[in-house]
Design an enzyme around this catalytic site. Structure first.
Site, PDB file in Angstrom:
ATOM      1  N   ILE A  22     -13.601   1.209  -1.219  1.00 17.03           N
ATOM      2  CA  ILE A  22     -14.854   1.887  -1.032  1.00 17.03           C
ATOM      3  C   ILE A  22     -15.028   2.940   0.108  1.00 17.03           C
ATOM      4  CG2 ILE A  22     -17.330   1.694  -0.380  1.00 17.03           C
ATOM      5  CD1 ILE A  22     -17.007  -1.419  -1.205  1.00 17.03           C
ATOM      6  N   LYS A  46     -13.529  -4.714  11.392  1.00 19.72           N
ATOM      7  CA  LYS A  46     -14.245  -3.693  10.478  1.00 19.72           C
ATOM      8  C   LYS A  46     -15.650  -3.140  10.890  1.00 19.72           C
ATOM      9  CE  LYS A  46     -11.157  -5.131   6.513  1.00 19.72           C
ATOM     10  NZ  LYS A  46     -11.122  -5.934   5.194  1.00 19.72           N
ATOM     11  N   ARG A  54      11.794  -0.274   7.550  1.00 20.77           N
ATOM     12  CA  ARG A  54      12.783  -1.188   8.455  1.00 20.77           C
ATOM     13  C   ARG A  54      14.035  -1.423   7.550  1.00 20.77           C
ATOM     14  NH1 ARG A  54       8.971  -5.822  10.943  1.00 20.77           N
ATOM     15  NH2 ARG A  54       8.640  -5.686   8.769  1.00 20.77           N
ATOM     16  N   GLY A  64      -2.329 -14.720  -4.488  1.00 21.79           N
ATOM     17  CA  GLY A  64      -2.167 -13.562  -3.689  1.00 21.79           C
ATOM     18  C   GLY A  64      -3.193 -13.051  -3.118  1.00 21.79           C
ATOM     19  N   VAL A 115       0.735  -0.996  -0.065  1.00 18.87           N
ATOM     20  CA  VAL A 115      -0.103  -0.082  -0.067  1.00 18.87           C
ATOM     21  C   VAL A 115       0.747   1.340  -0.146  1.00 18.87           C
ATOM     22  CG1 VAL A 115      -1.776   1.360   1.316  1.00 18.87           C
ATOM     23  CG2 VAL A 115      -2.020  -1.269   1.151  1.00 18.87           C
ATOM     24  N   GLY A 165      -6.184  -4.562  -2.529  1.00 17.01           N
ATOM     25  CA  GLY A 165      -5.432  -4.329  -3.521  1.00 17.01           C
ATOM     26  C   GLY A 165      -4.561  -3.155  -3.256  1.00 17.01           C
ATOM     27  N   GLY A 200     -11.533  -1.263   2.101  1.00 19.77           N
ATOM     28  CA  GLY A 200     -10.423  -0.964   0.735  1.00 19.77           C
ATOM     29  C   GLY A 200     -10.854   0.287  -0.038  1.00 19.77           C
TER      30      GLY A 200
END
Lengths: 434, 434
Positions: free
Chosen positions: B139, B208, B48, B190, B17, B305, B137
């Site tokens: 929306i 959520k 990191r 994935g 992301v 995604g 995500g």
């Protein structure tokens, strides 16, 4: 003692939507107070005719037939213009802006006709105009396009933007009844106005598409220049053929960014059954947005109705009272001529697949003639449907689905085909949604 | 010469992301500038491990492995926390807030675990936290619930909130393959993490749902107390029976306002085919909201995604730079103990229709016993499905659809039924969506 701040609100117009807004402000002040951090106080509501029965109980002193009592009340900060119409509404909004009021409006015809002038006036007077309720009723599509896609380039926007048309089309599909029968029922049920012309001829959808195109693409389209076809000329035969091939006909407003600019069109369009837009039935609206980062989003909800539209107006009143409207209004410069404008493309360059129906005599050579006319325009046939004539000598409908072609090529081919003696009526062509 | 203002942005974490956000800020600065009225300038991104290959090209001097270079840079105004995890992320966010940075985060686990503490810290330091990317995500459901329904009382919220689970369930339905086979494929593609436990056991959906319930209803639910069932225990047999009866099984998070408070639950649920939630397939999310003024709204889009989530993060960065986030944050008092809280109801009082499957011996009297156990709890049978045994003496699945009952009654009936000798495994019960 806690003192809660007040934002005094005026209403101009107390018809269906205005009464709905008044009900929320009066009956549910706790909600708006919680959401705005301040009470939204209905100070004054102006109407043309005081004697008309109303759908809401107003406290004494709120109702007036003098619009100037709203305009000249220095304590009223924000006014919802819900009177409808265009020219008088324009005058009223200009007066209200000059008097220092922020505006909330549900009036898409007003914005379509006078948007640039009104937004410039708002900027000149340091005021704002919020217009969530002007498009897609209860779906907060204005806020979503203004705020939520800022990292994206919107690529296309496809909307069912007129609930009346969607109701009528749903009935035509489900019950196999022609437009003329359904429109009468829709009027009886209150889903269509006494004069439904602006809804059913595509005007309403074109005006809404123009507003959404400004927000999504930064274009300043003239709604009247958007090619549009309504549903009032839709033949039940085409509904049946579409169904046979697995499609549903929807009145869509489509905006698509192409290499030559923004393509805009409004018209009955074939959507594949099982797709989200095909499945929207009844008096609902839906907007599909595709954008390069987020991909595809779909918004669905009530396209009209008293409380759904009032919901959008109240959200705007709260946003205005909180100050969000001001920030968005300043940043985005709605309909400002200073901002870069996305060019509107030549409609004849629009690319798409088409449905094409012709009524022909059942004679040898007709199909060859039509196929030749299409080939001449470079139009390639994807599928073909011909049924046996009902009786000897009767006309035979031919239905062709094309591969991608341009609108211009399709128009030229239709013109050529309509000139053939064997073709008995104007060919009907409709876009097929990908 | 026009001087354009800059808002300097820091990133903490540059994984999938984070790289997506960096790409939008670096490659599409014109968009964010147009939307924010100022340039969002990526000043510093901390990781990191500097040597790890990245999915984006950063200008010299932006990348650092010293998080304090972000924390202590006085010019950075807003930081997107995209490192993931909970405890270290909490420390970093607290440090950033104390250093005067506004926060944007996609970290729903962090908010679920430490929301009240972090939001209080933000208020104490006069900063803001934006969290659009934490739920659903791409929306923009957070913005929609925070701003667009202010005239409404939300009555229910039903969401497909985990794209991994929806992908797996879609495959189980379409291909008739068991959970164990699909999860392996989802990992290969994935769509599922190497350790998918938090997704498939319902934890992610419950976290959520807790966030959305706060926004929609003003409740402060503890996500861990939300009754939840995952899809990891879902038997293919139940998928097949649901399909036979015209339903699709979806992992839903459901929040519903009742007379006794807010009912919350997470679990596989039967949705009628043809309904909008049943039709959402693949790694997508959808949220259905019903509210008293607007009626029903549905939001659909990508649940995860890289670029879809980045789209939400960038919208938050723009909202923060413009100042909208501050106004909303101040007004709504997210997770503040000062605000009135909607009570969470006792889950056993939840009312609904249920799907119930039992594997029984094919012996006389079994059905009577089960029907009696249900009747004893006041549960009325709506339909009943029993197929012939595959071979003599083999177990026979019995499937019952009930009328409305309570979760408590259903649990008691299942307990009684599971004690019968003729019932060969624990009864399976699932909610049926109205």
């Amino acid at each position: 003692m806690i003192t809660v701040e007040k934002t005094k609100v005026g209403l101009v117009g107390l018809g269906t939507v205005g009464s709905g807004v008044a009900k929320i402000l009066l009956d549910h002040g706790d909600r708006t107070a919680r959401q705005a951090g301040r009470v939204l106080w209905l100070e004054r509501a102006s109407v043309r005719d005081l004697s008309k029965p109303r759908d809401c109980d107003l406290p004494d002193g709120v109702l007036t037939d003098q619009i100037d009592e709203v305009v000249n009340d220095p304590e009223i900060e924000v006014v919802a213009e819900l009177m409808g119409g265009v020219e008088l509404a324009r005058e009223v909004v200009l007066k209200l802006l000059a008097a220092g009021k922020d505006i909330v409006t549900a009036n898409k015809a007003l914005l379509a006709a006078h948007g640039p002038e009104l937004f410039d006036a708002a900027r000149k007077h340091g005021r704002t105009i919020a217009f969530e309720a002007s498009v897609a009723g209860g779906i907060p599509i204005i806020t979503n396009l203004s705020q939520c896609l800022s990292g994206n380039q919107v690529e296309s926007l496809t909307g069912i933007l007129n609930g009346t048309c969607n109701f009528i089309l749903s009935k035509m599909h489900a019950e196999g009844v022609p437009y003329s029968d359904v429109i009468a029922e829709a009027q009886r049920l209150g889903y269509a106005e006494a004069d439904p012309a602006m809804d059913v001829d595509g005007t309403d959808t074109a005006q809404k598409l123009a507003i959404l195109s400004h927000l999504a693409f930064g274009a300043h389209p003239d709604w009247a220049a958007i090619p549009r076809v309504g549903i009032d000329t839709l033949d039940l035969a085409d509904v049946r053929f579409a169904q046979q091939m697995g499609y549903t006909i929807k009145l869509l407003g489509i905006a698509q960014l192409t290499d030559t600019g923004l393509q805009l069109r409004v018209g009955p369009t074939l959507a594949r059954n099982g797709s989200q837009l095909a499945d929207v039935s009844g008096p609902f609206n839906a907007v599909r947005v595709t954008a390069d980062a987020v991909g595809e989003l779909l918004y669905y909800g009530p396209g009209a109705g008293q409380m759904a539209t009032a919901s959008a107006v109240v959200a705007d009143l709260v946003d205005t009272a909180v100050g969000r409207t001001r920030l968005t209004f300043q940043t985005l410069g709605f309909w400002s001529n200073d901002s870069e404008q996305t060019k509107v493309a030549d409609p004849t360059d629009a690319v798409g697949r088409y449905y094409l129906r012709m009524n022909t005599n059942d004679e040898p050579g007709v199909i060859a003639q039509i196929a030749t006319a299409l080939a001449k325009e470079g139009i390639s046939i994807a599928s073909f449907l011909q049924q046996e004539p009902l009786s000897e000598g009767s006309v035979v409908p031919l239905v062709i689905m094309t591969h991608d072609t341009t609108d211009g090529a399709m128009q030229r081919a239709c013109k050529a085909i309509s000139s053939f003696d064997e073709v008995k009526s104007e060919p009907v062509s409709m876009l097929v949604l990908n």
